[in-house]
Design a protein around this motif. Structure first.
Motif, short mmCIF file in Angstrom:
data_model
loop_
_atom_site.label_atom_id
_atom_site.label_comp_id
_atom_site.label_asym_id
_atom_site.label_seq_id
_atom_site.Cartn_x
_atom_site.Cartn_y
_atom_site.Cartn_z
N THR A 67 38.30 35.77 38.29
CA THR A 67 37.42 36.21 39.37
C THR A 67 37.77 35.50 40.66
N ALA A 68 38.07 34.20 40.58
CA ALA A 68 38.45 33.44 41.78
C ALA A 68 39.70 34.04 42.42
N ALA A 69 40.67 34.43 41.60
CA ALA A 69 41.90 35.03 42.13
C ALA A 69 41.60 36.35 42.83
N LYS A 70 40.68 37.12 42.28
CA LYS A 70 40.28 38.39 42.92
C LYS A 70 39.64 38.14 44.27
N LEU A 71 38.79 37.12 44.35
CA LEU A 71 38.17 36.76 45.62
C LEU A 71 39.22 36.39 46.65
N ARG A 72 40.18 35.57 46.26
CA ARG A 72 41.22 35.14 47.19
C ARG A 72 42.05 36.30 47.69
N ARG A 73 42.43 37.21 46.79
CA ARG A 73 43.24 38.37 47.18
C ARG A 73 42.49 39.27 48.16
N ALA A 74 41.22 39.52 47.85
CA ALA A 74 40.42 40.39 48.72
C ALA A 74 40.26 39.78 50.11
N LEU A 75 40.05 38.48 50.17
CA LEU A 75 39.90 37.80 51.46
C LEU A 75 41.19 37.85 52.27
N ASN A 76 42.32 37.71 51.61
CA ASN A 76 43.59 37.79 52.33
C ASN A 76 43.85 39.20 52.84
N HIS A 77 43.40 40.22 52.12
CA HIS A 77 43.48 41.59 52.63
C HIS A 77 42.65 41.72 53.90
N ALA A 78 41.48 41.08 53.91
CA ALA A 78 40.61 41.13 55.09
C ALA A 78 41.27 40.45 56.29
N ILE A 79 41.96 39.34 56.04
CA ILE A 79 42.66 38.66 57.13
C ILE A 79 43.76 39.56 57.69
N ASP A 80 44.51 40.22 56.80
CA ASP A 80 45.55 41.15 57.27
C ASP A 80 44.93 42.26 58.12
#
Length: 284
Positions: free
Chosen positions: A204-217
């Motif tokens: 779940t933590a990895a999913k959170l990190r990936r989603a946040l990096n998509h938001a930064i992009d």
């Protein structure tokens, strides 16, 4: 049968610094990872909820009760909260390099950081501006024993009303202080940490990190889009000159970075004992 989305309850208290989280909700980046995020902006009590004892603040008390799964906080605060409250883990450094400013009133005689020796400076106790102000003042040659920080639930009011000679602020308070004639003495910069509850696993933590990096992009696509989103609490006319955080994306919290911050906090008496990286952080 489709797998049900994991519900994550998130509490923000800085719409500027935490804006990538909201973008990840609105643009469906969390949903694409199979996460359903309940995002709450600011604490329900507003400035009145920013009490001096951080354990009594809204999101810290909610995490202790198991009513939150995740919240972003300053890097120093992430270490302190997890260690002191005995709950949660740090799963990375947050999406932005956070920004703020040390400011004085228009009519203040103070012109430089060195003149802030033994002068009351309004901060939120043990929050990002608290620690960043100390780092900045020490870098300017002010010793730790000469730094006089005072807690104020409403730092802008404390500054403009004269309760404090200076204040450590972040947006939207920086722009509002400038509009009221206040002057900036120095910029502040610091990192945030992402704290999750004990029941948030690494998947779940990895999913959170990936989603946040998509938001930064998404936010990086153009300056106008970023300013409109990140500085949403400012009037449109103020956004062009507003103080933007640097969009860097979630970063792994390395053990040497953690230990450096712990040593800094220990020397200044902010930690009674040194927490172990493996006990506080869970970063891959």
């Amino acid at each position: 049968m489709a797998r049900m989305a994991r519900t994550i309850r998130l509490q923000s208290d800085s719409n500027a610094h935490d804006r990538p989280w909201r973008v990840a909700v609105e643009q469906g980046f969390f949903a694409a990872e199979g996460l359903e995020v309940e995002y709450h902006e600011d604490n329900p009590k507003g400035a009145a909820g920013r009490v001096e004892d951080f354990s009594q603040r809204w999101k810290e008390s909610q995490l202790q009760k198991g009513a939150l799964e995740v919240y972003p906080v300053c890097e120093w605060g992430a270490i302190e909260r997890v260690h002191a409250l005995g709950r949660g883990k740090i799963i990375g450094l947050d999406t932005t390099v956070r920004t703020g400013a040390l400011m004085v009133r228009r009519d203040s005689k103070i012109q430089s950081l060195g003149e802030l020796r033994n002068v009351p400076i309004a901060v939120t106790w043990h929050a990002g501006t608290f620690y960043a102000a100390i780092e900045t003042l020490e870098a300017a040659g002010v010793s730790f024993t000469e730094i006089k920080l005072v807690h104020a639930n409403d730092r802008l009011d404390a500054l403009l009303g004269g309760a404090a000679e200076a204040a450590a602020l972040m947006e939207p308070l920086v722009s509002r202080a400038l509009a009221a004639g206040a002057r900036k003495l120095a910029d502040l910069r610091w990192r945030g940490g992402i704290v999750v509850g004990d029941d948030v696993d690494e998947e779940t933590a990895a999913k959170l990190r990936r989603a946040l990096n998509h938001a930064i992009d998404w936010l990086r696509e153009n300056e106008d889009r970023s300013r409109k989103e990140v500085l949403r609490d400012l009037e449109p006319a103020q956004r062009a000159a507003g103080l933007m955080p640097e969009l860097v994306g979630v970063k792994t919290y390395q053990a040497d970075e953690f230990n450096e911050k712990v040593e800094w906090m220990m020397k200044r008496g902010f930690l009674a004992e040194a927490p172990n990286y493996s006990e506080v952080a869970r970063c891959k």
